[in-house]
Design an enzyme around this catalytic site. Structure first.
Site, mmCIF file in Angstrom:
data_model
loop_
_atom_site.group_PDB
_atom_site.id
_atom_site.type_symbol
_atom_site.label_atom_id
_atom_site.label_comp_id
_atom_site.label_asym_id
_atom_site.label_seq_id
_atom_site.Cartn_x
_atom_site.Cartn_y
_atom_site.Cartn_z
ATOM 1 N N LYS A 22 0.839 -1.213 0.000
ATOM 2 C CA LYS A 22 0.000 0.000 0.000
ATOM 3 C C LYS A 22 0.868 1.255 0.000
ATOM 4 O O LYS A 22 0.668 2.163 -0.808
ATOM 5 C CB LYS A 22 -0.895 0.012 1.225
ATOM 6 N N ASN A 23 1.855 1.313 0.901
ATOM 7 C CA ASN A 23 2.595 2.558 1.096
ATOM 8 C C ASN A 23 3.593 2.828 -0.026
ATOM 9 O O ASN A 23 4.057 3.956 -0.174
ATOM 10 C CB ASN A 23 3.275 2.569 2.465
ATOM 11 N N CYS A 117 -4.325 12.291 12.336
ATOM 12 C CA CYS A 117 -5.142 11.079 12.256
ATOM 13 C C CYS A 117 -5.080 10.429 13.640
ATOM 14 O O CYS A 117 -4.558 10.984 14.588
ATOM 15 C CB CYS A 117 -4.656 10.151 11.157
ATOM 16 N N ARG A 122 0.959 14.072 12.962
ATOM 17 C CA ARG A 122 1.400 13.923 11.558
ATOM 18 C C ARG A 122 1.825 15.254 10.942
ATOM 19 O O ARG A 122 1.167 15.779 10.034
ATOM 20 C CB ARG A 122 0.318 13.244 10.721
ATOM 21 N N ASP A 125 6.116 19.620 8.249
ATOM 22 C CA ASP A 125 7.201 20.622 8.166
ATOM 23 C C ASP A 125 8.404 20.149 7.366
ATOM 24 O O ASP A 125 9.028 20.934 6.646
ATOM 25 C CB ASP A 125 7.638 21.044 9.572
ATOM 26 N N ASP A 305 4.422 0.256 12.288
ATOM 27 C CA ASP A 305 3.176 -0.307 11.737
ATOM 28 C C ASP A 305 2.932 -1.741 12.188
ATOM 29 O O ASP A 305 1.862 -2.288 11.938
ATOM 30 C CB ASP A 305 3.184 -0.254 10.204
ATOM 31 N N ARG A 397 -8.759 -0.375 4.561
ATOM 32 C CA ARG A 397 -7.954 0.644 3.872
ATOM 33 C C ARG A 397 -6.595 0.085 3.500
ATOM 34 O O ARG A 397 -5.956 0.541 2.559
ATOM 35 C CB ARG A 397 -7.749 1.861 4.786
HETATM 36 C C1 EPZ Z 1 4.400 6.602 6.556
HETATM 37 O O1 EPZ Z 1 3.726 7.695 7.154
HETATM 38 C C2 EPZ Z 1 3.369 5.497 6.446
HETATM 39 N N1 EPZ Z 1 2.264 5.950 5.619
HETATM 40 C C3 EPZ Z 1 2.857 5.117 7.838
HETATM 41 O O2 EPZ Z 1 2.021 3.974 7.668
HETATM 42 C C4 EPZ Z 1 4.046 4.694 8.693
HETATM 43 O O3 EPZ Z 1 3.588 4.436 10.007
HETATM 44 C C5 EPZ Z 1 5.084 5.820 8.726
HETATM 45 O O4 EPZ Z 1 5.478 6.144 7.375
HETATM 46 C C6 EPZ Z 1 6.339 5.422 9.489
HETATM 47 O O5 EPZ Z 1 6.895 4.297 8.906
HETATM 48 C C7 EPZ Z 1 2.429 5.944 4.267
HETATM 49 O O6 EPZ Z 1 3.479 5.599 3.771
HETATM 50 C C8 EPZ Z 1 1.244 6.377 3.467
HETATM 51 P P1 EPZ Z 1 6.822 9.682 8.631
HETATM 52 P P2 EPZ Z 1 4.460 9.147 7.168
HETATM 53 O O7 EPZ Z 1 6.815 10.973 7.913
HETATM 54 O O8 EPZ Z 1 5.250 9.307 5.945
HETATM 55 C C9 EPZ Z 1 7.541 12.897 12.034
HETATM 56 C C10 EPZ Z 1 0.122 2.679 7.872
HETATM 57 O O9 EPZ Z 1 -0.347 2.108 8.880
HETATM 58 N N2 EPZ Z 1 7.433 13.891 10.959
HETATM 59 O O10 EPZ Z 1 7.897 8.691 8.361
HETATM 60 O O11 EPZ Z 1 3.442 10.178 7.502
HETATM 61 C C11 EPZ Z 1 6.214 12.231 12.359
HETATM 62 O O12 EPZ Z 1 5.500 12.992 13.315
HETATM 63 C C12 EPZ Z 1 0.624 4.091 7.992
HETATM 64 O O13 EPZ Z 1 0.242 2.141 6.736
HETATM 65 C C13 EPZ Z 1 7.711 15.232 11.242
HETATM 66 O O14 EPZ Z 1 8.042 15.583 12.365
HETATM 67 O O15 EPZ Z 1 5.427 8.958 8.424
HETATM 68 C C14 EPZ Z 1 6.634 10.907 12.910
HETATM 69 O O16 EPZ Z 1 6.952 11.072 14.276
HETATM 70 C C15 EPZ Z 1 0.381 4.678 9.362
HETATM 71 N N3 EPZ Z 1 7.599 16.146 10.241
HETATM 72 C C16 EPZ Z 1 7.924 10.583 12.160
HETATM 73 O O17 EPZ Z 1 8.349 11.811 11.571
HETATM 74 C C17 EPZ Z 1 7.230 15.792 8.963
HETATM 75 O O18 EPZ Z 1 7.167 16.673 8.088
HETATM 76 C C18 EPZ Z 1 7.786 9.563 11.062
HETATM 77 O O19 EPZ Z 1 6.759 9.990 10.208
HETATM 78 C C19 EPZ Z 1 6.946 14.429 8.699
HETATM 79 C C20 EPZ Z 1 7.061 13.503 9.715
#
Ligand code: EPZ
Length: 432
Positions: A22-23, A117, A122, A125, A305, A397
């Site tokens: 999916k991702n 969410c 989420r 920045d 995840d 989903r």
């Molecule tokens: C991706 O989300 C996945 N979603 C998530 O899967 C997964 O849990 C996550 O990566 C971590 O592996 C998709 O790929 C669609 P991140 P993403 O940016 O990209 C912080 C599922 O169940 N952060 O790697 O949104 C954030 O708060 C979903 O399939 C910032 O601070 O995750 C978090 O603590 C849930 N600023 C950490 O980074 C930003 O601009 C990791 O988030 C972006 C993120």
């Protein structure tokens, strides 16, 4: 409202085939519109998140042809709008990948700002940091991310935190920019690599994906491609843990074992048998599993995840286990539901302290989010009696044919409308 009804206690036995990731598919579909030629993508999972993103790119003018259940052709030559509505973004956050792809191709994008969410705030920045480093101006106005650039020039970006989304989004925006872009502290997840490989198959020049430094040399344009998406490591992990939770013996097929190493290591540590083959893993468990400590980390660490599935498995393991969630701030909501099934878990800040109990008992529980919902199904598989999991749309989903795949492994599970008391009664009589 649809729900799963599960009669626990049956070991899962047999084989299950994992769908496309999916991702990875979400990033790849966003990338597909960056060429005016047609791309063909195979092994696309048939799940709601993908359907919504395909609708979103169709709405702005892309041509989408579903060749079959898991194959789609996309042509972005007739895109007529650079504005993605909130009704798509509110349903799937990953619509925000269209900022990177539209900005990269048209130097302009207006995409509704994704809300938080159920698992945390989420933030966005780091995505903005990436776009601005390429020369774009980014504003949040009237609930939308408005990104514009007179021209995009390669930049050097050091992410403040490792972010899958920001890495992919910046890669999308950079692949048609002038000059070289360097991403440092980049995410190394397999789906980042898959999106990079897909872009390279379209003529992009991306090196280092899968390491924490990615170098992107901008190219003038991208061309069509045929590509197949990698297997979903989280779906694979979920079925590995379902086999363990039900004390079963399951061959999980169409996987890349390397992507599952953190999950395999933990299963072995608590006493499961795991055999790795070229493109499958076999998980066997007989007897009570042991305890362990888990900290969620970015890849190749134990992925967030899979945290709910791990905690659920440990809820009936022997001894005390500790699971620490280091990625998201609110990813233990499913624990309250497990408690209703008899689990003994104390959540303090980002840590769950799990006292293994002898058994769980079936109850009516509510899926709080995608992976928490999948974990509650695993709990139902091992609980005594009947479990009803509500809000299954969360689970659907991210998992293709979830209850069908479980049924094929012998699970007593049905999906039914909560009002359909006749079907519920019939199922309960049949499996009792
Ligand atoms: C991706 O989300 C996945 N979603 C998530 O899967 C997964 O849990 C996550 O990566 C971590 O592996 C998709 O790929 C669609 P991140 P993403 O940016 O990209 C912080 C599922 O169940 N952060 O790697 O949104 C954030 O708060 C979903 O399939 C910032 O601070 O995750 C978090 O603590 C849930 N600023 C950490 O980074 C930003 O601009 C990791 O988030 C972006 C993120």
């Amino acid at each position: 409202m649809e729900q799963y009804i599960i009669k626990g206690g049956k070991p899962l036995m047999g084989e299950v085939t994992i769908s496309g990731y999916k991702n990875a598919a979400l990033g790849i579909i966003a990338a597909a519109i960056m060429t005016d030629e047609t791309v063909k993508i195979e092994n696309v999972p048939k799940i709601k998140d993908i359907d919504i993103l395909l609708q979103a790119i169709e709405k702005i003018g892309a041509k989408v042809d579903r060749i079959n259940r898991n194959t789609v052709k996309i042509n972005g030559s007739k895109i007529s709008s650079l504005k993605v509505d909130f009704d798509f973004v509110r349903k799937i956050r990953a619509s925000y990948y269209l900022v990177g792809s539209l900005l990269g191709k048209y130097k302009n994008a207006q995409v509704a700002f994704p809300g938080g969410c159920n698992i945390g705030s989420r933030p966005f920045d780091q995505h903005i940091k990436g776009f601005e480093a390429l020369g774009a101006k980014v504003k949040i106005e009237h609930g939308s991310i408005c990104a514009h650039a007179d021209e995009l020039k390669g930049g050097h970006i050091y992410f403040d935190c490792t972010s899958v989304g920001a890495t992919i989004n910046t890669m999308l925006a950079a692949c048609l920019a002038d000059g070289q872009t360097i991403l440092e502290n980049a995410a190394k997840e397999p789906h980042v690599v898959d999106v990079a490989n897909f872009l390279n198959s379209m003529g992009a020049n991306i090196k280092g994906a899968g390491t924490d430094i990615i170098r992107i040399k901008g190219v003038p344009k991208l061309h069509g491609s045929e590509y197949s998406i990698i297997p979903d490591q989280i779906e694979a992990g979920t079925f590995m843990f379902a086999a363990a939770a039900s004390q079963g013996d399951v061959l999980v097929k169409n996987v890349i074992p390397k992507h599952l190493e953190a999950f395999t290591a933990k299963l072995l540590e608590i006493g499961a048998e795991v055999q790795e083959f070229d493109d499958s893993v076999r998980v066997r468990v007989s007897g009570r599993l042991g305890n362990t400590h888990v900290k969620t980390l970015v890849y190749p660490g134990f992925l967030t995840d899979m945290q709910p599935q791990m905690t659920t498995l440990l809820s009936v393991s022997k001894g005390t286990s500790i699971v620490t969630e280091n990625i998201f701030e609110n990813r233990f909501k499913y624990v309250d539901e497990l408690t209703r099934m008899g689990a003994n878990i104390k959540v303090e800040s980002n840590t769950a302290i799990i006292e293994g109990v002898d058994k769980l008992t079936g109850a009516i529980v509510n899926a709080p989010d995608l992976r928490g919902g999948a974990a509650l199904v695993l709990a139902g598989l091992m609980a005594e009696g009947f479990t009803t999991v509500e809000n299954v749309e969360y689970i659907e989903r991210g998992y293709e044919n979830f209850e069908y795949k479980m049924q094929q492994l012998g699970a007593d599970i049905i999906k039914v409308d909560s009002e359909d008391t006749k079907a519920i009664r019939k199922f309960k009589l049949k499996v009792s």
